[in-house]
Design an enzyme around this catalytic site. Structure first.
Site, PDB file in Angstrom:
ATOM      1  N   ARG A 190       0.856  -1.197   0.000  1.00 19.04           N
ATOM      2  CA  ARG A 190       0.000   0.000   0.000  1.00 19.04           C
ATOM      3  C   ARG A 190       0.886   1.239   0.000  1.00 19.04           C
ATOM      4  O   ARG A 190       1.396   1.652   1.033  1.00 19.04           O
ATOM      5  CB  ARG A 190      -0.905  -0.018   1.223  1.00 19.04           C
ATOM      6  CG  ARG A 190      -1.770   1.209   1.382  1.00 19.04           C
ATOM      7  CD  ARG A 190      -2.844   1.326   0.339  1.00 19.04           C
ATOM      8  NE  ARG A 190      -3.855   0.295   0.475  1.00 19.04           N
ATOM      9  CZ  ARG A 190      -4.728  -0.014  -0.507  1.00 19.04           C
ATOM     10  NH1 ARG A 190      -4.714   0.637  -1.648  1.00 19.04           N
ATOM     11  NH2 ARG A 190      -5.615  -0.972  -0.323  1.00 19.04           N
ATOM     12  N   ARG A 209       1.137  -6.656 -10.043  1.00 22.57           N
ATOM     13  CA  ARG A 209       1.603  -5.971  -8.824  1.00 22.57           C
ATOM     14  C   ARG A 209       1.894  -6.941  -7.687  1.00 22.57           C
ATOM     15  O   ARG A 209       2.445  -6.540  -6.657  1.00 22.57           O
ATOM     16  CB  ARG A 209       0.639  -4.868  -8.389  1.00 22.57           C
ATOM     17  CG  ARG A 209      -0.701  -5.309  -7.878  1.00 22.57           C
ATOM     18  CD  ARG A 209      -1.490  -4.120  -7.315  1.00 22.57           C
ATOM     19  NE  ARG A 209      -2.852  -4.494  -6.984  1.00 22.57           N
ATOM     20  CZ  ARG A 209      -3.662  -3.782  -6.220  1.00 22.57           C
ATOM     21  NH1 ARG A 209      -3.255  -2.630  -5.713  1.00 22.57           N
ATOM     22  NH2 ARG A 209      -4.886  -4.177  -5.971  1.00 22.57           N
ATOM     23  N   HIS A 242       0.315   3.556 -10.529  1.00 20.62           N
ATOM     24  CA  HIS A 242      -0.647   3.960  -9.484  1.00 20.62           C
ATOM     25  C   HIS A 242       0.109   4.746  -8.406  1.00 20.62           C
ATOM     26  O   HIS A 242       0.272   4.285  -7.261  1.00 20.62           O
ATOM     27  CB  HIS A 242      -1.261   2.679  -8.921  1.00 20.62           C
ATOM     28  CG  HIS A 242      -2.458   2.841  -8.052  1.00 20.62           C
ATOM     29  ND1 HIS A 242      -2.495   3.681  -6.972  1.00 20.62           N
ATOM     30  CD2 HIS A 242      -3.668   2.238  -8.102  1.00 20.62           C
ATOM     31  CE1 HIS A 242      -3.688   3.584  -6.392  1.00 20.62           C
ATOM     32  NE2 HIS A 242      -4.411   2.713  -7.063  1.00 20.62           N
ATOM     33  N   ASP A 268     -12.428   9.837  -6.251  1.00 17.01           N
ATOM     34  CA  ASP A 268     -12.026   8.697  -7.080  1.00 17.01           C
ATOM     35  C   ASP A 268     -12.503   9.000  -8.501  1.00 17.01           C
ATOM     36  O   ASP A 268     -13.646   8.725  -8.850  1.00 17.01           O
ATOM     37  CB  ASP A 268     -12.647   7.401  -6.523  1.00 17.01           C
ATOM     38  CG  ASP A 268     -12.051   6.150  -7.145  1.00 17.01           C
ATOM     39  OD1 ASP A 268     -11.260   6.276  -8.110  1.00 17.01           O
ATOM     40  OD2 ASP A 268     -12.382   5.050  -6.676  1.00 17.01           O
ATOM     41  N   GLU A 292      -2.545   8.871 -10.723  1.00 17.90           N
ATOM     42  CA  GLU A 292      -2.175   7.682 -11.492  1.00 17.90           C
ATOM     43  C   GLU A 292      -2.275   8.012 -12.979  1.00 17.90           C
ATOM     44  O   GLU A 292      -3.214   8.688 -13.389  1.00 17.90           O
ATOM     45  CB  GLU A 292      -3.135   6.539 -11.136  1.00 17.90           C
ATOM     46  CG  GLU A 292      -3.255   6.345  -9.630  1.00 17.90           C
ATOM     47  CD  GLU A 292      -4.534   5.627  -9.205  1.00 17.90           C
ATOM     48  OE1 GLU A 292      -4.975   4.708  -9.917  1.00 17.90           O
ATOM     49  OE2 GLU A 292      -5.101   5.997  -8.164  1.00 17.90           O
TER      50      GLU A 292
HETATM   51  C1  BG6 Z   1      -7.672   3.473  -7.457  1.00 19.74           C
HETATM   52  C2  BG6 Z   1      -9.106   3.216  -7.771  1.00 19.74           C
HETATM   53  O1  BG6 Z   1      -6.936   3.456  -8.642  1.00 19.74           O
HETATM   54  O2  BG6 Z   1      -7.172   2.448  -6.601  1.00 19.74           O
HETATM   55  C3  BG6 Z   1      -9.917   3.104  -6.481  1.00 19.74           C
HETATM   56  O3  BG6 Z   1      -9.599   4.269  -8.594  1.00 19.74           O
HETATM   57  C4  BG6 Z   1      -9.310   2.038  -5.595  1.00 19.74           C
HETATM   58  O4  BG6 Z   1     -11.268   2.785  -6.795  1.00 19.74           O
HETATM   59  C5  BG6 Z   1      -7.845   2.385  -5.377  1.00 19.74           C
HETATM   60  O5  BG6 Z   1     -10.030   2.008  -4.372  1.00 19.74           O
HETATM   61  C6  BG6 Z   1      -7.096   1.373  -4.478  1.00 19.74           C
HETATM   62  O6  BG6 Z   1      -7.208   0.102  -5.000  1.00 19.74           O
HETATM   63  P1  BG6 Z   1      -6.577  -1.112  -4.228  1.00 19.74           P
HETATM   64  O7  BG6 Z   1      -6.937  -2.344  -5.001  1.00 19.74           O
HETATM   65  O8  BG6 Z   1      -5.095  -0.902  -4.185  1.00 19.74           O
HETATM   66  O9  BG6 Z   1      -7.173  -1.102  -2.844  1.00 19.74           O
END
Ligand code: BG6
Length: 376
Positions: free
Chosen positions: A71, A95, A165, A210, A268
């Site tokens: 994360r 990923r 991302h 978002d 992103e």
């Molecule tokens: C973003 C999306 O790119 O990633 C969101 O637009 C999403 O909707 C976020 O919640 C995080 O995604 P993840 O799978 O890493 O929890």
């Protein structure tokens, strides 16, 4: 694809070691910046220009567990972005896959890592079963550059979506302005998925956000609390996504600290599915796709101007600083910016600590009244 180089093959500025949770990672300690790249996901978890604060946000609660996404940093979404209607993992399998280090070398003051991922028995039995070679080249320097190449090694065409991302580290997301998307239509992923018109002014973040924007150009995040401006640019990307989970969603995520949402914003870049356009890359056999993303930053020069007098004073001071830094025998320029509302955050940003050349460009584009002043 060649094997991971032995530690002995790595340049002096790169070392391979177990990272958090024992996951293998590469640590770059270059003259211009340091970085950490996990082999799982080819995941850039840290980039810190020398003498500065980290530019990428990482959650203190991130999992570092095989097969679980990290994360923060820069997750690479591939071969799809978002949910997979066929039931595969969100944001694709790349990923959480184990990438191989293909090359590591120094290039001037920059350090360049190339990681690779190909189809495997697991990917061939997934919802995206095609044969492919993907490479991610990470260049660590005064800016961070990511280059993704995807080659179709199968005997039929396939389509895919992808994104870098990027989680940006901020002083306070509630006081940032996001410039560069003002003219772009977008889809609000928290509302029914109709196309919306951009507001025509820089975006501010005051709630869960978002959105998928049809991308225009470089995106700047002016962060007065962090006293810097961050810039994300890309080539080959049709879209940009802006995401902050705000209070409730971050509390609901196990790998996200309850208060951490104030210190991050995802900007992103990629080509992602939405109603904005037909958004997938279609790649025939032996064809190759390339995307490039850059993350950069500038010093942020101070509080925003709310009156023309404040704006003049700030701008003169900034140019004077430029003049000293550059040690050029030219006088600075006092700039008046054509902005009726003095919404100048993003217009001011390029003026801060810039070169005379950039001043010149901006002058030609935006300035009404250049005015020379002398030092001392
Ligand atoms: C973003 C999306 O790119 O990633 C969101 O637009 C999403 O909707 C976020 O919640 C995080 O995604 P993840 O799978 O890493 O929890």
């Amino acid at each position: 694809m060649t094997a991971t180089p032995l530690a002995a093959d790595l340049p002096a500025s790169v070392r391979a070691e177990p990272g958090a949770g024992g996951l293998p990672r590469l640590v770059v300690d270059g003259p211009e910046a340091s970085a950490e790249v996990y082999l799982q996901g080819a995941h850039v978890a840290s980039w810190v220009p020398t003498g500065e604060d980290p530019v990428l946000w990482m959650s203190a609660r991130s999992a570092f567990t095989p097969g679980v996404p990290l994360r923060g940093g820069v997750p690479l979404c591939f071969p799809w972005f978002g949910a997979d209607p066929a039931g595969g993992p969100q944001h694709g399998f790349a990923r959480t896959a184990d990438w191989a280090l293909l090359d590591a070398h120094e290039s001037g003051a920059e350090v360049v890592l190339t990681l690779g991922l190909s189809d495997s028995p697991a990917s061939r039995s997934s919802t995206w079963p095609h044969r492919f070679d993907a490479r991610l080249t990470v260049t660590v320097g005064r800016r961070l550059t990511l280059a993704l190449e995807v080659r179709n090694t199968d005997d039929h065409a396939f389509s895919f979506t992808e994104a870098f991302h990027t989680y940006l580290a901020l002083g306070d997301v509630r006081t940032v302005t996001v410039g560069g998307l003002e003219g772009s239509p977008y889809v609000d992923r928290l509302q029914p998925a109709d196309q919306q018109e951009a507001a025509g002014r820089p975006l501010t973040i005051d709630r869960e956000t978002d959105r998928i924007y049809a991308r225009a150009g470089a995106i700047t995040v002016d962060d007065p609390a962090g006293r810097r401006s961050l810039r994300v640019s890309a080539s080959g990307a049709a879209d940009a996504v802006v995401w902050n989970p705000w209070v409730a969603k971050s509390a609901a995520m196990a790998d996200f600290g309850d208060d951490e949402w104030t210190r991050m914003l995802c900007v992103e870049t990629g080509t992602v599915p939405s109603v904005l356009h037909e958004a997938a890359h279609n790649l025939g056999p032996a064809h190759q796709y390339k995307a490039n993303g850059k993350i950069d930053r500038d010093a942020f020069g101070g509080p925003l101007a709310s009156t023309l007098e404040e704006l003049k004073a700030q701008t003169a001071a900034l140019y004077f600083t430029d003049w000293l830094v550059e040690k050029k025998e030219c006088a600075g320029l006092l700039i008046l910016i054509c902005s009726k509302r003095l919404q100048v955050t993003h217009e001011l940003k390029p003026l801060r600590f810039t070169t005379a050349q950039r001043v010149q460009r901006l002058t030609e584009r935006q300035i009404t009244q250049p005015h020379r002043f002398k030092s001392g």
